[in-house]
Design a protein around this motif. Structure first.
Motif, PDB file in Angstrom:
ATOM      1  N   ASP A   1       0.729   6.900 -37.866  1.00 49.33           N
ATOM      2  CA  ASP A   1       1.820   5.973 -37.202  1.00 49.33           C
ATOM      3  C   ASP A   1       1.923   4.717 -37.960  1.00 49.33           C
ATOM      4  O   ASP A   1       3.112   4.282 -38.070  1.00 49.33           O
ATOM      5  CB  ASP A   1       0.826   5.532 -35.889  1.00 49.33           C
ATOM      6  N   LEU A   2       1.065   4.490 -38.874  1.00 48.23           N
ATOM      7  CA  LEU A   2       1.156   3.311 -39.918  1.00 48.23           C
ATOM      8  C   LEU A   2       2.131   3.618 -40.882  1.00 48.23           C
ATOM      9  O   LEU A   2       3.105   2.772 -41.013  1.00 48.23           O
ATOM     10  CB  LEU A   2      -0.194   2.953 -40.485  1.00 48.23           C
ATOM     11  N   VAL A   3       2.015   4.722 -41.319  1.00 45.04           N
ATOM     12  CA  VAL A   3       3.050   5.206 -42.440  1.00 45.04           C
ATOM     13  C   VAL A   3       4.575   5.125 -41.625  1.00 45.04           C
ATOM     14  O   VAL A   3       5.301   4.851 -42.404  1.00 45.04           O
ATOM     15  CB  VAL A   3       2.734   6.484 -43.234  1.00 45.04           C
ATOM     16  N   GLU A   4       4.455   5.791 -40.446  1.00 40.64           N
ATOM     17  CA  GLU A   4       5.647   5.654 -39.854  1.00 40.64           C
ATOM     18  C   GLU A   4       6.475   4.394 -39.681  1.00 40.64           C
ATOM     19  O   GLU A   4       7.697   4.161 -39.575  1.00 40.64           O
ATOM     20  CB  GLU A   4       5.633   6.458 -38.466  1.00 40.64           C
ATOM     21  N   LEU A   5       5.588   3.401 -39.284  1.00 39.22           N
ATOM     22  CA  LEU A   5       5.964   2.169 -39.071  1.00 39.22           C
ATOM     23  C   LEU A   5       6.617   1.395 -40.315  1.00 39.22           C
ATOM     24  O   LEU A   5       7.173   0.585 -40.414  1.00 39.22           O
ATOM     25  CB  LEU A   5       5.088   1.257 -38.576  1.00 39.22           C
TER      26      LEU A   5
ATOM     27  N   GLN B   1       0.151   3.827 -46.840  1.00 39.93           N
ATOM     28  CA  GLN B   1       1.825   3.470 -46.807  1.00 39.93           C
ATOM     29  C   GLN B   1       2.350   4.357 -47.947  1.00 39.93           C
ATOM     30  O   GLN B   1       1.761   5.096 -48.575  1.00 39.93           O
ATOM     31  CB  GLN B   1       1.706   1.961 -47.414  1.00 39.93           C
ATOM     32  N   ASN B   2       3.825   4.562 -47.680  1.00 38.21           N
ATOM     33  CA  ASN B   2       4.472   5.242 -48.407  1.00 38.21           C
ATOM     34  C   ASN B   2       4.624   4.661 -49.668  1.00 38.21           C
ATOM     35  O   ASN B   2       4.952   3.618 -49.897  1.00 38.21           O
ATOM     36  CB  ASN B   2       5.918   5.451 -47.625  1.00 38.21           C
ATOM     37  N   PRO B   3       4.789   5.727 -50.905  1.00 35.67           N
ATOM     38  CA  PRO B   3       4.973   5.161 -52.179  1.00 35.67           C
ATOM     39  C   PRO B   3       6.497   4.540 -52.290  1.00 35.67           C
ATOM     40  O   PRO B   3       7.304   4.857 -51.730  1.00 35.67           O
ATOM     41  CB  PRO B   3       4.800   6.247 -52.973  1.00 35.67           C
TER      42      PRO B   3
ATOM     43  N   ALA C   1      -8.415   3.570 -39.579  1.00 34.70           N
ATOM     44  CA  ALA C   1      -7.382   3.967 -40.568  1.00 34.70           C
ATOM     45  C   ALA C   1      -7.071   5.317 -40.553  1.00 34.70           C
ATOM     46  O   ALA C   1      -6.027   5.966 -40.635  1.00 34.70           O
ATOM     47  CB  ALA C   1      -7.820   3.405 -41.812  1.00 34.70           C
ATOM     48  N   ALA C   2      -8.209   6.095 -40.468  1.00 34.80           N
ATOM     49  CA  ALA C   2      -8.250   7.610 -40.547  1.00 34.80           C
ATOM     50  C   ALA C   2      -7.237   8.109 -39.332  1.00 34.80           C
ATOM     51  O   ALA C   2      -6.453   9.244 -39.423  1.00 34.80           O
ATOM     52  CB  ALA C   2      -9.562   8.288 -40.692  1.00 34.80           C
ATOM     53  N   LEU C   3      -7.653   7.637 -38.199  1.00 30.40           N
ATOM     54  CA  LEU C   3      -6.962   8.037 -36.916  1.00 30.40           C
ATOM     55  C   LEU C   3      -5.370   7.659 -36.847  1.00 30.40           C
ATOM     56  O   LEU C   3      -4.706   8.403 -36.398  1.00 30.40           O
ATOM     57  CB  LEU C   3      -7.426   7.572 -35.646  1.00 30.40           C
ATOM     58  N   LYS C   4      -5.091   6.756 -37.205  1.00 29.33           N
ATOM     59  CA  LYS C   4      -3.786   5.914 -37.258  1.00 29.33           C
ATOM     60  C   LYS C   4      -3.049   6.087 -38.363  1.00 29.33           C
ATOM     61  O   LYS C   4      -1.816   5.294 -38.244  1.00 29.33           O
ATOM     62  CB  LYS C   4      -3.963   4.504 -36.796  1.00 29.33           C
TER      63      LYS C   4
END
Length: 1484
Positions: A1056-1060, A1087-1089, A1050-1053
């Motif tokens: 990328d996750l937020v961008e997706l 996640q973005n708010p 989770a910390a590493l990615k």
């Protein structure tokens, strides 16, 4: 000299030393817990001990350790403390022991909580002594001890007893000491304070003279302490000799100031007092800060204090200040200075009329104010309420330098914290890596203070929270990088060549010499930044090494981090390296810089991209890598190089070093934290204050949440209605249906409405009796549960359509945990060993999935192993497989044929699509519809719409009862439109018993068909998206409902996750007490708010803070900075409500008693008392658990071949002998594990196992030989445990490690240890009292066997084993006796051994040494253990091996020879060890 004393390792006293010590003799007379007749209390004893043992030895830690360990505080100092006997020596003794407890990380305040009567008086004495100092005859060293004690008090505000005493010192009345003009200024800022202040003054005037004096002393205590410190600071000269006691006092004082500033409750009023005292300015200008050597740490601490005094927070409200608000504050200060200059100081006219940007730098302020006289400067300062007014005709007593610094430091423009952070290089350089104050060595003793942030209970703002974690995470990884660099460079053996260059005499697997290095790109800065957008370089190395190492280098992946090192050795060729000498000087290390791999270049000079295509084969050994350098670092280096004319470090590198990928993710995590600090990091409102440690700790509990859900479907949680009733003992259960046949699960439960905190807010609390009446009135309605059984709609006629059901009868507390987890809010579940934490987690996930099908749940664990256990249980429940997704690299270990990784799921979806389209084709055929409708998901959708639904609707119109007329049973089956399609279902399809039953079957069949088309509609996107990457992204963002990953992933990615556009509603964390604070926090923000709010609804944390915390390798970060504290543990300390699981089903009740004292109410599940395996004694062993005393063997107890690498040969041999004995009795090898508390002992035991048993098929190897820490989360039937230490208890004093050690066994636990050492340890008493109640010699019964039933034991002989050689003899004799017997049987029956065993019989002897060589082989060290390779458990053989095979395969244990003189020929510990150095095989 002083410096070294801080980092040198403290030798722990041995038992013999302890016994010989004067302290121990006194303890045995006056306070030792195990001594029956004690002498009465004598004050003189305390005075003597303090004077002779503590003060004379200059507070030697070894002496204080002895006193603390002997329970001096618990049994003598505090129990006898009264105001009458209080003295300096008494105070100092108590403070020393409390400080020692904090240093050793053991609970310090328990004894005061039990007997709190005299604590207020004691604290008052400490305060008086710390102010009086020399007047009371206390040296600076003693005053430093008192300061440290006060610091511990301020850092323990969660303890009620401490908070009551400390609160008086840091509340609003402390503003009494402010300048009157400053006080007025502060009151104007916050008008409501005026009211409080008048009230305080009124109350103060009413006090009795004595009480008033006491109140005044408390209110001015910190101001007086600051003044005292300034005197000490002023006594330090600018040059010449300096008292290190004074330096240490100053360092500790600044540490205390930092700790007061870094906590909101202490900071709120104190920050103004500190500012008014101008402490930071005085320190900045002091002689100590100018001294390079002695003042180095002081300056670093001062920088931290400056940072916190100007922290971006409103002290009164506790709200974080934005960039804009900070700028406004700065402008207000400058303009107020300009206004006063304009009105009163004509000489400053020019300054008053300038624009702010022109005058707010340090240079311009110095220029404007530097020409003024000291008196004028004083007057300016007094206008700003910084100094008292200067009386007419008097000159100022302040130096001009001080006055100028006071004005300049207050008004200069500050670079914002976030800007500073963005300009900071992420890779450590040589300056940080070898700075002992920031990255201490492994020998940190806990004595001195360090320039490190601390993680305590509370944080100022989220920014402060992230920043402290950022700094600590960075430094902890720096420590590991330092170890790697030192290891690799010393292997390379850099020497000076004859011509002055560098020559490398060795080599290292993880490093290569650089052939060529060149910067290939420096990109222009981004707008608004002052550093390049990116810097790239090419590095050429010659890979003339073995193939597998070459492939490791060629396998460097994108984003792997490497380090570039410059060495210029001064040592001539062939000089030996001395590990005890400073590393940097020996190897001549000059520079270290980090870089990130972009990729390897092909022969055309292009980067080889990663992907499914095979990589091109390159000729020769020369390889070039393109890397990204840190732009911030490059900018700093270039600026420094140009300004000072020094060399460019980038032209000097001669070594490139890589690191193991698992340990090399620090940069990605740091970047993640930095990105979080740069974004508007939105934590849900209901969590914000709890994370910072403020407000009501229970505010996020579901009972106080405004959006509590009244009615929940518990699905298959309950097995029967009786089970449900038993799970809610305090409630009346009202079932909506009366027919007992219908009272079956699944149940939907409606809970009574609880008054939320929302209603309680704003209303004044009623009198107690009113509340009581109200409660009584509501009691009846409050305790009724409405239970509604409901039937799951029929899913179809096939057997696989039936839902999977839970079979676990959950306990009431487990049900409470499941209920809490389903409700919104924060749920904390404390799960002691064996209480079914994973089952609870899985049921919560399943229930959320069924209750809220549109929500998505994120599962986070610490280890891949825990994630896989969770997944295996989730798969056994009624959760659709297509909604599961597992991210990270651990999915390969899942014990299932199914692949739950992203690409595995994509393949599953594509295969499932084809399968469903074939079903559509079959349906089309059965309906005789022409055309190819099963070609794509789209055509199938049209077919469903036009052909299937129309037929179903027509059918429904025929079989629905119209106008009250009943429909015949036969009509249901005769009109059914899909009989041909369902021919392959169990026949007959319709039973014809009743209309309702047949209609239910028909609707089930239609649901089955409808589900096919629903799934195809979901899979339609996979037809449109062509690449595997796009499909996997779609799966993650849209399709998956339950997504699992480790906290590291989770910390590493995160980026990328937020961008997706990844979104989720719930988080469940397993093993939460083992996850670092920051790694627990990051998953909240993947996640973005949405519209400025977080969509997170539930946060479920499951863990056990009584077991081991996260692993922190460096002792200083672990102890001084408290970095090992997980967020889970911090929440428990803050008082966040927890659900404590209270019934274990793993171990025998007697074994559970060894650790259940640590938990609130840990009982046993019924099966632990009833099942046969828990009732039966362990064959061949008298007791189910035993502590076996092991004395020195040949005069040797514990040994330490390398630092912290402890071994104990006698215990290792004894443990393995017991394992062999159990194998002789027929115990399966995979049911036995051997554990120990130290790495060194683990390797030694593996060596002994390899030598004695591994090559003998009769014994085999235990399931695991590993450390207690590594075995957390696992279990086995029989555990053999070696505690190793004979000189000092060591890290087993951490009760959490003891709990883990005691709770791994199900049926039998056998501990080998030095009893006299461990039974005196206060923290371990509850467990060791039970262990020492049984005999200290191993009791065995040689006539019992594992495979045979055990008869009446009272008539059977019980043999006590005196020592290890006797046990080894016994095992050897039993073994030989068995072999002879089986040989005789074979001879009598004249049977040939089976072919497999014949082969073994012929092969084995060749691998063994000749009998004559046996003795020689035995005396050599056992074979080196290969690091990390856990010997896999060997299954017991189905048939007994032939005697000849085994006799030849068993090397005779030397110690088992009947002759006494054979004992000394046991193997010594290995001289060289894989934990400290690579073995030859590793290097290969």
């Amino acid at each position: 000299m002083e410096k070294d004393s801080r980092v040198k390792k403290i030798a722990a006293p041995s038992v013999s030393q302890i016994n010989a010590e004067y302290v121990t003799q006194l303890a045995n007379k006056y306070w030792a817990p195990l001594v029956k007749k004690k002498l009465p209390f004598d004050r003189k004893v305390i005075e003597d001990i303090y004077e002779n043992e503590i003060h004379k030895s200059k507070f030697a830690i070894r002496k204080i350790m002895l006193l603390e360990f002997s329970q001096y505080l618990e049994n003598y100092l505090w129990v006898n403390y009264t105001p009458q006997v209080s003295s300096n020596a008494y105070l100092m003794s108590i403070c020393c022991i409390v400080n020692e407890k904090f240093r050793e990380n053991v609970p310090a305040w328990e004894v005061f909580k039990k007997e709190p009567r005299h604590f207020p008086f004691f604290v008052q004495c400490v305060m008086e002594a710390s102010l009086a100092g020399k007047e009371k005859g206390l040296s600076l060293r003693e005053q430093t001890v008192l300061l440290l004690f006060l610091d511990h008090c301020f850092n323990s505000l969660e303890v009620d007893l401490i908070r009551e005493q400390v609160q008086q010192l840091i509340s609003l009345p402390m503003w009494m000491g402010l300048l009157p003009s400053r006080l007025q200024q502060e009151m104007k800022k916050v008008p409501k304070l005026k009211k409080f202040w008048n009230l305080i003054k009124k109350n103060y005037e009413k006090l009795e003279p004595k009480a008033a004096e006491q109140a005044k002393m408390e209110r001015t205590f910190l101001s007086d302490l600051i003044n005292k410190f300034l005197q000490v600071l002023g006594s330090i000269p600018a040059s010449g000799t300096v008292s290190m006691e004074a330096v240490h006092y100053c360092e500790r004082f600044i540490e205390l100031m930092i700790d007061l500033e870094a906590l909101l409750p202490t900071r709120r009023w104190f920050n103004t007092v500190l500012d008014d005292s101008h402490l930071v300015v005085s320190c900045h200008l002091s002689s100590l800060s100018q001294r390079e050597k002695e003042g180095h740490l002081f300056c670093q601490l001062l920088d931290m204090l400056k940072f916190y005094t100007g922290f971006e927070i409103n002290d009164q409200t506790g709200n974080a200040l934005t960039e804009k608000e900070m700028t406004t504050l700065h402008y207000d200060r400058i303009t107020s200075l300009q206004r006063s200059a304009f009105a009163h100081f004509p000489e400053l006219q020019d300054f008053a009329l300038s624009n702010v940007a022109a005058v707010d730098t340090r240079e311009s302020l110095n220029k404007k104010f530097g020409n003024l006289s000291p008196d004028t400067l004083h007057r300016v300062a007094s206008y700003l309420c910084l100094l008292p007014e200067l009386p007419e005709g008097k000159s100022t007593t302040y130096d001009k330098e001080v006055l100028l610094e006071l004005l300049v430091s207050r008004h200069e423009r500050r670079i914002s914290q976030i800007e500073q952070l963005n300009q900071m290089p992420l890779y450590p350089t040589e300056k940080i890596i070898w700075d002992e104050n920031i990255v201490p060595t492994e020998y940190y003793s806990g004595e001195g203070c360090l320039a490190l942030p601390k993680l305590n209970l509370q944080f100022l703002t989220l920014h402060d929270y992230l920043l402290r974690n950022f700094n600590l995470f960075r430094l902890e990884s720096t420590y590991e990088i330092r170890q790697d660099i030192e290891d690799v460079v010393s292997r390379m053996k850099p020497w000076q060549s004859e011509y002055g260059g560098v020559v490398f005499g060795g080599w290292a697997r993880m490093a290569q010499t650089i052939m060529a290095f060149s910067i290939v790109e420096v990109a222009k800065p981004n707008i608004g930044e002052g550093w390049p957008a990116r810097v790239r370089a090419d590095i050429t190395v010659n890979l003339n090494v073995r193939d597998h190492i070459k492939s490791e280098w060629e396998g460097l992946r994108k984003h792997d981090v490497c380090f570039l090192v410059t060495v210029r050795p001064m040592l001539p060729y062939g000089t030996r390296f001395d590990r005890r000498q400073p590393f940097v000087d020996q190897v001549g290390l000059v520079y270290v810089r980090g870089c990130e791999v972009q990729g390897m270049l092909d022969d055309k000079g292009r980067v080889i991209e990663e992907g499914p295509d095979p990589k091109p084969k390159l000729r020769g050994d020369s390889r070039t890598f393109r890397v990204w350098l840190d732009p911030n670092q490059y900018q700093q280096d270039m600026t420094h190089s140009i300004q000072t004319g020094v060399e460019d470090p980038y032209e000097t590198f001669n070594i490139i070093m890589r690191r193991k990928p698992k340990e090399n993710n620090f940069k990605a995590v740091l970047e993640t934290i930095r990105n979080l600090m740069n974004t508007e990091c939105v934590v849900p409102d209901w969590l914000h204050d709890i994370i910072l440690g403020y407000g009501d700790p229970g505010s996020a509990h579901y009972s106080k949440m405004p959006n509590q859900i009244p009615s929940l479907d518990f699905n298959d949680t309950f097995l029967t209605l009786d089970h449900l009733k038993a799970c809610f003992p305090g409630y009346q259960v009202k079932v909506t249906v009366d027919d007992p046949a219908l009272q079956v699960p699944p149940f939907r439960i409606t809970f009574p409405e609880s008054k939320t905190s929302q209603q309680a807010k704003g209303k004044k609390r009623k009198a107690d009796h009113d509340e009581h009446k109200e409660e009584e009135g509501k009691k009846e309605e409050d305790c009724t549960l409405v239970v509604e059984p409901h039937v799951i709609p029929n899913r179809g006629p096939y057997p696989y359509n039936q839902p999977k059901r839970n079979t676990i009868p959950f306990t009431p507390t487990q049900i409470e945990a499941i209920r809490a987890g389903m409700q919104p809010g924060l749920t904390m579940v404390v799960g002691p060993p064996g209480t079914g934490k994973t089952d609870v987690a899985v049921q919560i996930i399943s229930n959320i999935y069924h209750n809220f099908p549109e929500q998505r749940t994120l599962i986070v664990t610490h280890s891949n192993q825990a994630l896989n256990q969770l997944f295996e249980k989730i798969m056994a429940l009624d959760i659709d497989e297509r909604h599961l997704l597992r991210m990270g690299h651990g999915e390969e270990e899942l014990e299932t044929e199914k692949d739950f990784s992203r690409y595995g799921r994509v393949n599953y979806v594509l295969a499932r699509r084809l399968e469903l389209l074939r079903e559509v084709g079959r349906l089309q055929e059965s309906l005789d519809v022409p055309g190819d409708v099963s070609y794509t998901c789209e055509t199938a959708g049209h077919f469903f719409l036009y052909q299937v639904i129309s037929r179903w609707e027509e059918y429904m119109s025929k079989v629905r009862p119209k106008g009250g007329r009943p429909v015949s049973v036969e009509a249901v089956s005769s009109h059914f439109p899909f009989p041909k399609y369902f021919q392959n279902a169990p026949q007959p399809l319709f039973h014809g018993n009743s209309y309702e039953e047949d209609m239910d079957i028909a609707e089930g069949c239609f649901r089955h068909i409808k589900k096919i088309f629903t799934q195809l509609e979901e899979f339609r996107a996979f037809e449109l998206l062509r690449s595997g990457l796009d499909r996997s992204k779609y799966l993650l963002v849209k399709e998956a409902k339950i997504i699992a990953m480790t906290c590291t992933h989770a910390a590493l990615k995160r980026h990328d996750l937020v961008e997706l556009g990844f979104k989720y509603d719930n988080i469940l964390m397993e093993e939460a007490a083992q996850i670092l604070e920051i790694e627990t926090f990051i998953p909240l923000l993947l996640q973005n708010p949405e519209d400025g709010f977080s969509r997170l609804k539930r946060w479920i944390m499951i863990g056990d803070h009584h077991q081991l915390p996260p692993v922190i390798k460096n002792m200083a970060f672990q102890k001084y900075s408290n970095m090992e504290q997980s967020l889970f543990t911090r929440f428990v300390r803050l008082g966040v409500p927890t659900v404590d699981l209270d019934a274990q089903g793993r171990a025998r009740a007697s074994l559970c008693n060894l650790y259940n004292w640590r938990y609130k109410q840990l009982g046993n599940l019924p099966h632990v008392q009833q099942q046969h395996e828990f009732q039966m004694p362990n064959p061949g062993l008298t007791y189910d658990f035993q502590l076996v005393n092991v004395e020195d063997f040949n005069g040797v107890g514990e040994t330490e071949p390398n630092p912290y690498f402890y071994q104990n040969l006698a215990e290792a041999e004894y443990a393995v002998a017991l394992f062999m004995y159990m194998r002789v009795l027929g115990y399966p090898a995979d049911r036995i594990s051997i554990l120990t508390t130290y790495n060194g002992q683990k390797h030694l035991i593996r060596d002994v196992v390899n030598q004695r048993c591994a090559r003998n098929p009769f014994f085999g190897q235990p399931n695991k030989v590993t450390t207690v820490d590594r075995f957390q989360g696992q279990q086995n039937d029989y555990i053999i445990l070696s505690l190793v230490r004979t000189k000092a208890v060591g890290h087993l004093r951490d009760v959490r490690r003891l709990v883990v050690a005691m709770s791994r066994a199900r049926l039998g636990l056998y501990i080998f240890a030095r009893v006299s050492l461990f039974q005196n340890c206060f923290e371990l008493t509850p467990a060791f009292n039970q262990l020492t109640a049984r005999p200290m010699q191993l009791h065995i019964r040689t006539n019992e066997y594992y495979t045979q039933p055990i008869g009446d034991r009272s008539s059977q002989p019980n043999q006590a084993i005196k020592n290890m050689p006797e046990m080894a003899n016994l095992v050897y004799n039993m073994y030989m006796h068995m072999m002879q017997q089986s040989q005789q049987q074979r001879q009598q029956q004249q049977l040939l051994p089976p072919p497999r065993q014949v082969r073994e019989a012929t092969v084995e002897p060749e691998a063994e040494p000749e009998p004559e060589a046996d003795a020689a082989a035995e005396t050599e060290a056992p074979a080196k253990a290969q690091e990390g390779a856990d010997p896999e458990g060997q299954e017991p053989m189905e048939e007994e091996p032939s005697a000849t095979a085994i006799q030849s395969a068993a090397p005779k244990p030397v110690q088992a020879e009947p002759q006494e003189e054979a004992h000394p020929k046991m193997p010594e510990h290995p001289g060289r060890d894989s934990d400290s150095e690579y073995s030859e095989e590793d290097e290969a």
